[in-house]
Motif scaffolding. Structure first.
Motif, mmCIF file in Angstrom:
data_model
loop_
_atom_site.group_PDB
_atom_site.id
_atom_site.type_symbol
_atom_site.label_atom_id
_atom_site.label_comp_id
_atom_site.label_asym_id
_atom_site.label_seq_id
_atom_site.Cartn_x
_atom_site.Cartn_y
_atom_site.Cartn_z
ATOM 1 N N VAL A 11 30.997 -26.189 47.456
ATOM 2 C CA VAL A 11 29.809 -26.554 48.223
ATOM 3 C C VAL A 11 30.201 -26.681 49.692
ATOM 4 N N VAL A 12 29.422 -26.057 50.557
ATOM 5 C CA VAL A 12 29.720 -26.071 51.989
ATOM 6 C C VAL A 12 28.408 -26.173 52.760
ATOM 7 N N GLN A 13 28.469 -26.769 53.933
ATOM 8 C CA GLN A 13 27.278 -26.885 54.766
ATOM 9 C C GLN A 13 26.994 -25.577 55.490
ATOM 10 N N PRO A 14 25.747 -25.350 55.852
ATOM 11 C CA PRO A 14 25.429 -24.146 56.646
ATOM 12 C C PRO A 14 26.304 -24.074 57.899
ATOM 13 N N GLY A 15 26.788 -22.857 58.176
ATOM 14 C CA GLY A 15 27.693 -22.655 59.294
ATOM 15 C C GLY A 15 29.149 -22.808 58.935
ATOM 16 N N GLY A 16 29.435 -23.288 57.744
ATOM 17 C CA GLY A 16 30.801 -23.489 57.297
ATOM 18 C C GLY A 16 31.460 -22.220 56.781
ATOM 19 N N SER A 17 32.684 -22.375 56.298
ATOM 20 C CA SER A 17 33.480 -21.241 55.820
ATOM 21 C C SER A 17 34.097 -21.545 54.465
#
Length: 117
Positions: A11-17
């Motif tokens: 799980v990652v936030q928008p804009g993440g990698s």
């Protein structure tokens, strides 16, 4: 029978990698083309990126400039570096390998990628 095992989802936030890895059970020199596909809920599986040999790459328009596929033959592993992730990138990501001479095609079990704030 080649086995492909994906890892690196999460799980990652928008804009993440995120970087996905696909480890093969044998030398990937024997696999002509390797790729990443994804399937979102209620949608068909679609090509994300693939690599023929060491340097010939193809990307879906939706990921161009954000995702990079690469292969490390010494580690029998293919990677998908995903940057600037968007909620619409949320899907199960599958690794794929093709052997042209035999016509064999192999799939991994998939790894979930969720992009959410």
């Amino acid at each position: 029978q080649v086995q492909l095992v994906e890892s690196g989802g999460g799980v990652v936030q928008p804009g993440g990698s995120l970087r996905l890895s696909c480890a093969a059970s044998e030398n990937i020199f024997s696999i002509d083309r390797m790729g990443w596909y994804r399937q979102a809920p209620g949608k068909e599986r679609q090509l994300v990126a693939r690599i023929l040999g060491d340097t010939s790459t193809t990307y879906a328009d939706s990921v161009k400039g954000r995702f990079t596929i690469s292969r490390d033959n010494a580690k029998n592993t293919v990677y998908l570096q995903m940057n600037s992730l968007k909620p619409e990138d949320t899907a199960i990501y599958y690794c794929n390998g093709e052997q042209f001479a035999s016509g064999h095609e192999y799939w991994g079990q998939g790894t979930q990628v969720t992009v959410s704030s």
